[in-house]
Design an enzyme around this catalytic site. Sequence first.
Site, PDB file in Angstrom:
ATOM      1  NE  ARG A  63      -4.913  -8.717  -6.246  1.00 15.48           N
ATOM      2  CZ  ARG A  63      -5.273  -7.848  -5.329  1.00 15.48           C
ATOM      3  NH1 ARG A  63      -6.338  -8.060  -4.591  1.00 15.48           N
ATOM      4  NH2 ARG A  63      -4.563  -6.759  -5.148  1.00 15.48           N
ATOM      5  CB  ALA A  75      -2.142  -1.464  -4.374  1.00 11.71           C
ATOM      6  CD  GLU A  91      -3.714  -0.660   2.079  1.00 12.49           C
ATOM      7  OE1 GLU A  91      -3.151  -1.765   1.911  1.00 12.49           O
ATOM      8  OE2 GLU A  91      -4.861  -0.571   2.539  1.00 12.49           O
ATOM      9  CD  GLU A  95      -0.986  -4.645   0.275  1.00 14.69           C
ATOM     10  OE1 GLU A  95      -0.097  -4.676  -0.591  1.00 14.69           O
ATOM     11  OE2 GLU A  95      -2.200  -4.648   0.000  1.00 14.69           O
ATOM     12  CD  GLU A 139      -4.175  -7.271   2.317  1.00 13.49           C
ATOM     13  OE1 GLU A 139      -4.070  -6.624   1.267  1.00 13.49           O
ATOM     14  OE2 GLU A 139      -4.156  -6.739   3.444  1.00 13.49           O
TER      15      GLU A 139
END
Length: 181
Positions: A63, A75, A91, A95, A139
């Site tokens: 992050r 999330a 999601e 993910e 991501e």
Amino acid sequence: MKLTEKTTHKESIYKGRIVDLNLHEVELPNGKTSKREIINHPGAVALIALTEEGKLLMVKQFRKALEKEIVEIPAGKLEAGENPEDTAIRELEEETGYKTSQLKKVISFYTSPGFADEIVHIFEANNLTKGRSSTDEDEFVEVMEVSLEEAEKMIETEEIHDAKTVFAVQYIRNRTAESSP
């Protein structure tokens, strides 16, 4: 005295891919004026996803705002016109690679109401089936299966360090305590 603030002027400072920043000039309940920096966010979902073994699905990711890796429940943000349930299903699969046939709304809450309108909708996902993840091109996540005890230790060591994930761990802890004789 009515606790409200009337916006008398609004200036757009920044429009981004995820958030917008606006400066509001407001009239306070006592008649004076002040300025409010407001972040607008489309909202998000988060998932308390439990495997058949009762482990929480988590993702570890870097992050940038924190300059560190943390472990979180899966999330993601709502897309324009998308309802939270559809976002949750999307999601979870993107993910973690898992799909669910059982989704239950747990709660919604504002993350930082002093300066942002972001709302997070938390869902519990059960009856998971494993598939393939397909994260966004920017991501990078590591999928983890974590026991409740491991998650509680990760909170102590600040590997888990965000409110939605701490909430999820406490939610599972409370539910486990309620079902114990």
